[in-house]
Scaffold this active site. Structure first.
Site, PDB file in Angstrom:
ATOM      1  CG  ASP A  13      -1.788  -1.239   1.319  1.00 63.46           C
ATOM      2  OD1 ASP A  13      -2.454  -1.578   0.326  1.00 63.46           O
ATOM      3  OD2 ASP A  13      -1.752  -1.893   2.375  1.00 63.46           O
ATOM      4  CG  HIS A  41      -1.147  -1.594  -7.435  1.00 61.82           C
ATOM      5  ND1 HIS A  41      -0.106  -1.986  -8.242  1.00 61.82           N
ATOM      6  CD2 HIS A  41      -0.922  -2.189  -6.242  1.00 61.82           C
ATOM      7  CE1 HIS A  41       0.709  -2.777  -7.561  1.00 61.82           C
ATOM      8  NE2 HIS A  41       0.223  -2.919  -6.348  1.00 61.82           N
TER       9      HIS A  41
END
Length: 431
Positions: A13, A41
């Protein structure tokens, strides 16, 4: 043979999608080498926010060919839904292919994931319940189903493999988990239908990539997750099931290490992780909550709140060295704007003894006491800044100190989600 690897330097992340999207503007091919739909993403363009899971971030450029590599575990229904959703919002997508060697997340894999997490209770790993781990377990145990097995013309061998596999899965469902078994005929028909839908996308991806490199094309390998989730070098067993390192990226994409000339490590200006496992710099106070809300730190795939902490330079330096990073991108600097002071973890201590790197034993890692260096905050808006020199001096100092600690030049600094909100710096310019 210009190959660039973009990978996460923390626990995932970090903003790899944003960085890959920026670099893909001038790339010919983007390859996803690892992970599955458990990754997420995010790319922000003038057309809105795109949350990608298994499809590479270069897909939003019509000139860019995107490939899901052999190291990915593919959920056919998730893949097909994702591409259809993208086409509805962004008709001019790049070309998309899937490796015939990629493994398939079969219908029994998410069930195994769910039932095992339930069985473990409080000792659960905290998986995304997408079947990623069980699919990779079957891969390593040499009993997995690959994309090639689903294609039209492979029906006889596919059914034989399922006849061999399913009794074992059903034994687990019935006797270990107390759940209902799956039906062979239904499973076979589902897999056959998937194969028909996937067939137009399937290629020998490693051959395609090598041919492209021979022709002088530029390739980006966009790794999923982050180095500290690697099954060998991360916080085992609280890790993912495929390697998110530079070595794993080469393996999953079908690229040799000698063909790589650029390795970009992506780090948040603070640290986050999802699920259980050691997290030395975790903030459970109001500061952590402020960063979580400002950064919208909730999983792209699961929506779960991410754990938030100060920047961990010990883990970051370990990651930088392990991957041979040539440069780094630091994202979400603007999320720290309101803070009167910012902290960087510059060392670990266990039982009053200094530890120079993340311990292998998870119990020792959980006992780590972080050693902090405190820097003044800048307490002003950086999201509209367009060059590094225009950042407040305190923010410049923070970035420069992180660069010094991790030993890698920071060439990109994110100050917002949009494509334009990246501050570009030449390598070594901060030192």
């Amino acid at each position: 043979m210009p190959v660039t690897i973009v990978l996460g330097g923390q626990w995932g992340d970090e903003g790899k999608g944003k960085i890959t999207d920026a670099l893909a503007a001038t790339a010919d091919i983007v390859v996803r080498p690892n992970g599955s739909t458990n990754a997420g993403h995010t790319v922000v363009t003038d057309e809105g926010v795109f949350k990608l899971h298994v499809i590479p971030s270069g897909i939003l450029y019509p000139h860019c060919t995107c490939i899901i590599g052999a190291g990915v575990a593919v959920s056919p229904p998730d893949f097909l839904r994702e591409i259809e959703s993208l086409r509805e919002r962004h008709p001019r997508l790049g070309q998309l292919y899937v490796s015939d060697r990629a493994h398939v997340i079969m219908p029994y894999h998410p069930l195994l994931d769910l039932y095992e997490e339930r069985r473990r209770g409080a000792a659960g790993i905290g998986t995304t319940l997408r079947g990623n781990g069980p699919a990779f377990t079957d891969k390593i145990a040499r009993r997995g189903i690959r994309i090639a097995d689903l294609l039209p013309g492979s029906e006889r061998s596919l059914r034989h493999k399922l006849e061999t596999l399913l009794p074992e899965k059903n034994t687990l469902f019935i006797h270990l988990y107390g759940e209902s078994p799956l039906d062979l005929d239904q499973l076979f028909e589902q897999a056959r239908t998937w194969g028909e839908a996937l067939a137009p996308y399937v290629i020998a991806a490693e051959v395609f990539v090598q041919d492209a490199l021979d022709a002088g094309k530029s390739v980006i390998i966009e790794a999923a997750q982050g180095t500290m989730l690697d099954p060998d070098y991360g916080t085992y067993p609280y890790v993912t099931s495929s390697s998110p390192t530079a070595a794993g990226a080469c393996q999953g994409a079908g690229v040799a290490p000698t063909q790589v000339d650029r390795i970009v490590g992506v780090f948040k200006a603070y640290t986050t992780r999802v699920g259980a496992g050691p997290f030395p710099t975790e903030l459970t106070d109001e500061t952590g909550q402020l960063i979580r809300e400002r950064g919208r730190e909730y999983g792209t795939t699961t929506g779960r709140p991410r754990r938030v902490g100060w920047f961990d330079a010990v883990a970051a330096r370990y990651s930088a060295r392990l991957n041979g990073m040539t440069e780094a991108a630091l994202t979400k600097l603007d999320m720290l704007d309101p803070l009167p002071e910012v902290r960087i973890c510059v060392g670990y201590r266990i039982d009053n003894q200094e530890v120079s790197a993340p311990p292998a034993q998870v119990e020792r890692y959980a006992a780590v006491e972080p050693v902090y260096e405190v820097l003044p905050g800048w307490q002003c808006d950086t999201s509209q800044v367009t060059s590094f020199d225009d950042l407040p001096p305190e923010a410049q100092r923070y970035v420069a100190r992180i660069e010094e600690l991790i030993g890698v030049p920071i060439t990109m600094i994110g100050v917002g989600p949009a494509r334009r909100q990246i501050l570009w710096r030449p390598a070594g310019a901060l030192t």
